[in-house]
Design a protein around this motif. Structure first.
Motif, PDB file in Angstrom:
ATOM      1  N   ILE A  27       0.795  -1.298   0.026  1.00 51.51           N
ATOM      2  CA  ILE A  27       0.108   0.185   0.061  1.00 51.51           C
ATOM      3  C   ILE A  27       0.955   1.220   0.191  1.00 51.51           C
ATOM      4  O   ILE A  27       0.573   2.275  -0.619  1.00 51.51           O
ATOM      5  CB  ILE A  27      -0.871   0.003   1.264  1.00 51.51           C
ATOM      6  N   SER A  28       1.968   1.139   0.744  1.00 51.77           N
ATOM      7  CA  SER A  28       2.755   2.316   1.091  1.00 51.77           C
ATOM      8  C   SER A  28       3.300   2.760  -0.010  1.00 51.77           C
ATOM      9  O   SER A  28       3.685   3.901  -0.732  1.00 51.77           O
ATOM     10  CB  SER A  28       3.821   2.018   2.005  1.00 51.77           C
ATOM     11  N   GLU A  29       3.935   1.645  -1.205  1.00 51.30           N
ATOM     12  CA  GLU A  29       4.674   1.831  -2.524  1.00 51.30           C
ATOM     13  C   GLU A  29       3.431   2.259  -3.420  1.00 51.30           C
ATOM     14  O   GLU A  29       3.941   3.018  -4.396  1.00 51.30           O
ATOM     15  CB  GLU A  29       5.117   0.375  -2.921  1.00 51.30           C
ATOM     16  N   GLY A  33       1.098   8.703   0.401  1.00 52.04           N
ATOM     17  CA  GLY A  33       0.222   9.584   1.357  1.00 52.04           C
ATOM     18  C   GLY A  33      -0.874   8.911   1.823  1.00 52.04           C
ATOM     19  O   GLY A  33      -2.162   9.619   2.314  1.00 52.04           O
ATOM     20  N   ALA A  34      -1.006   7.701   1.509  1.00 48.73           N
ATOM     21  CA  ALA A  34      -2.399   6.892   1.755  1.00 48.73           C
ATOM     22  C   ALA A  34      -2.351   7.123   3.291  1.00 48.73           C
ATOM     23  O   ALA A  34      -1.720   7.069   3.965  1.00 48.73           O
ATOM     24  CB  ALA A  34      -2.240   5.480   1.453  1.00 48.73           C
ATOM     25  N   PHE A  60       3.407   5.893   7.283  1.00 48.32           N
ATOM     26  CA  PHE A  60       1.940   5.679   7.468  1.00 48.32           C
ATOM     27  C   PHE A  60       1.284   6.570   8.285  1.00 48.32           C
ATOM     28  O   PHE A  60       1.707   7.119   9.116  1.00 48.32           O
ATOM     29  CB  PHE A  60       1.753   4.252   7.965  1.00 48.32           C
ATOM     30  N   GLN A  61       0.036   7.078   7.632  1.00 49.67           N
ATOM     31  CA  GLN A  61      -0.897   7.645   8.561  1.00 49.67           C
ATOM     32  C   GLN A  61      -2.063   6.521   8.957  1.00 49.67           C
ATOM     33  O   GLN A  61      -2.276   5.863   8.035  1.00 49.67           O
ATOM     34  CB  GLN A  61      -1.391   8.841   7.741  1.00 49.67           C
ATOM     35  N   LEU A  62      -2.744   6.880  10.117  1.00 43.60           N
ATOM     36  CA  LEU A  62      -3.666   5.790  10.574  1.00 43.60           C
ATOM     37  C   LEU A  62      -4.939   6.549  10.996  1.00 43.60           C
ATOM     38  O   LEU A  62      -4.836   7.527  11.898  1.00 43.60           O
ATOM     39  CB  LEU A  62      -2.726   4.970  11.776  1.00 43.60           C
ATOM     40  N   VAL A  63      -6.031   5.940  10.788  1.00 49.84           N
ATOM     41  CA  VAL A  63      -7.111   6.343  11.531  1.00 49.84           C
ATOM     42  C   VAL A  63      -7.801   5.064  11.964  1.00 49.84           C
ATOM     43  O   VAL A  63      -7.758   4.023  11.356  1.00 49.84           O
ATOM     44  CB  VAL A  63      -8.270   6.950  10.398  1.00 49.84           C
TER      45      VAL A  63
END
Length: 120
Positions: A27-29, A33-34, A60-63
């Motif tokens: 996902i990161s690749e 900015g995901a 990573f950004q997390l919700v």
């Protein structure tokens, strides 16, 4: 891009860690900015996701859509709470990855049904 990564609370151990972390790497690749969206972070898939995302905050950004029930509720009413959580996940997500257990039990089965219904 909001990418929902959720799954069974029973998914634990080295193999589960490896699979979930491989997905997060992909996902990161794929999406710069995901934002990773998860739930049920006390154990299983959600815990793996939370641990990785908080460990690597530059990548990573997390919700975390967190639901805690401090009530004695009948099973149907308790399920209603988790169905509402799943509706929030379905509404927010733009891509979905759901790790299911072999016995296919639990509240995330409702999320899978919601996602299939949205496709039609």
């Amino acid at each position: 891009m909001y990418v929902v990564v959720v799954g069974s609370r029973e998914w634990q151990g080295e193999q589960a860690d490896a699979q979930v972390n491989q997905l997060l790497n992909e996902i990161s690749e794929k999406y710069s900015g995901a934002v990773i969206v998860t739930s049920s972070t006390d154990k299983g898939v959600g815990s793996i996701v939370r641990t990785r995302c908080l460990k690597d905050k530059d990548r990573f950004q997390l919700v975390d859509i967190h639901v805690r029930v401090f009530a004695q509720l009948p099973r149907a009413k308790l399920a209603q709470v988790f169905f509402a959580r799943n509706a929030a996940l379905a509404e927010l997500g733009e891509e979905f990855h759901v790790f299911v257990d072999r016995n296919r039990k639990g509240a995330f089965e409702d999320l899978i049904e919601k996602l299939h219904a949205m496709e039609q």
